[in-house]
Design a protein around this motif. Sequence first.
Motif, mmCIF file in Angstrom:
data_model
loop_
_atom_site.group_PDB
_atom_site.id
_atom_site.type_symbol
_atom_site.label_atom_id
_atom_site.label_comp_id
_atom_site.label_asym_id
_atom_site.label_seq_id
_atom_site.Cartn_x
_atom_site.Cartn_y
_atom_site.Cartn_z
ATOM 1 N N ASN A 284 38.827 38.642 41.375
ATOM 2 C CA ASN A 284 39.130 37.783 40.227
ATOM 3 C C ASN A 284 38.933 38.524 38.907
ATOM 4 O OD1 ASN A 284 39.878 35.516 41.653
ATOM 5 N ND2 ASN A 284 37.824 34.675 41.692
ATOM 6 N N CYS B 194 38.954 26.551 44.311
ATOM 7 C CA CYS B 194 39.344 27.507 45.360
ATOM 8 C C CYS B 194 38.127 28.168 45.985
ATOM 9 C CB CYS B 194 40.276 28.558 44.778
ATOM 10 S SG CYS B 194 41.879 27.929 44.291
ATOM 11 N N TYR B 195 37.158 28.478 45.164
ATOM 12 C CA TYR B 195 35.918 29.087 45.646
ATOM 13 C C TYR B 195 35.224 28.169 46.648
ATOM 14 C CZ TYR B 195 30.951 30.159 45.448
ATOM 15 O OH TYR B 195 29.651 30.402 45.781
ATOM 16 N N TYR B 196 35.101 26.889 46.293
ATOM 17 C CA TYR B 196 34.453 25.939 47.200
ATOM 18 C C TYR B 196 35.251 25.764 48.488
ATOM 19 C CZ TYR B 196 30.966 24.496 43.758
ATOM 20 O OH TYR B 196 29.924 24.469 42.877
ATOM 21 N N LEU B 197 36.559 25.704 48.397
ATOM 22 C CA LEU B 197 37.380 25.544 49.602
ATOM 23 C C LEU B 197 37.274 26.746 50.534
ATOM 24 C CD1 LEU B 197 40.588 23.885 48.157
ATOM 25 C CD2 LEU B 197 38.874 22.834 49.643
ATOM 26 N N ILE B 198 37.278 27.923 49.971
ATOM 27 C CA ILE B 198 37.150 29.127 50.805
ATOM 28 C C ILE B 198 35.797 29.149 51.503
ATOM 29 C CG2 ILE B 198 36.880 31.638 50.698
ATOM 30 C CD1 ILE B 198 39.147 31.631 48.632
ATOM 31 N N ASN B 199 34.745 28.826 50.776
ATOM 32 C CA ASN B 199 33.414 28.830 51.378
ATOM 33 C C ASN B 199 33.252 27.746 52.433
ATOM 34 O OD1 ASN B 199 31.703 30.947 50.292
ATOM 35 N ND2 ASN B 199 32.270 30.039 48.339
ATOM 36 N N GLY C 221 35.595 26.466 54.222
ATOM 37 C CA GLY C 221 36.391 26.906 55.371
ATOM 38 C C GLY C 221 35.675 27.961 56.186
ATOM 39 N N TYR C 222 35.069 28.919 55.494
ATOM 40 C CA TYR C 222 34.337 29.954 56.219
ATOM 41 C C TYR C 222 33.145 29.366 56.969
ATOM 42 C CZ TYR C 222 31.286 33.718 57.454
ATOM 43 O OH TYR C 222 30.479 34.543 58.170
ATOM 44 N N LEU D 184 35.563 38.529 46.514
ATOM 45 C CA LEU D 184 36.368 37.572 45.757
ATOM 46 C C LEU D 184 36.059 37.619 44.269
ATOM 47 C CD1 LEU D 184 36.330 34.456 48.108
ATOM 48 C CD2 LEU D 184 38.228 35.997 47.653
ATOM 49 N N ILE E 37 31.811 38.279 51.279
ATOM 50 C CA ILE E 37 33.052 37.599 50.909
ATOM 51 C C ILE E 37 33.003 37.176 49.445
ATOM 52 C CG2 ILE E 37 34.408 35.493 51.265
ATOM 53 C CD1 ILE E 37 33.701 35.756 54.265
ATOM 54 N N THR F 15 26.405 28.752 48.111
ATOM 55 C CA THR F 15 27.723 28.325 47.655
ATOM 56 C C THR F 15 27.629 27.530 46.359
ATOM 57 O OG1 THR F 15 28.572 28.282 49.919
ATOM 58 C CG2 THR F 15 29.757 26.987 48.286
#
Length: 114
Positions: free
Chosen positions: A100, A53-58, A60-61, A96, A92, A18
């Motif tokens: 983008n 957003c990338y960090y938040l999605i990762n 969360g996953y 993503l 994922i 990440t």
Amino acid sequence: MFHIISYILFLSISSYITIDVGRRCYNAGKYYLEYIIHDTNLCLTINRILLGCYYLINLGYIAISLTIWDKVNSMEQVLAVTAVRIGYIALILCVLHYINIFALYFLKKNLTIK
């Protein structure tokens, strides 16, 4: 015991992936965004938003993945379960990333037509 080993292995590998991929995309994305948008301040803002957003999605996953972890009873299962989870993260990220790139490409195409 194997459960804890698989958690530690998964968290260390997924954290590295990440952080490293996020940093690389952020650094390389500056040039791509400047090519498309031609506004340095706007490019920097968009790049920071994409990184957040990338960090938040990762994160969360990773959090969700830890809650639905399979039962681990051997070292073979540690490797199998961890490999599957890391594989999902890689897929994922790939999806993503291409979403983008295509979204920004079509945004440029629409901006230059008008």
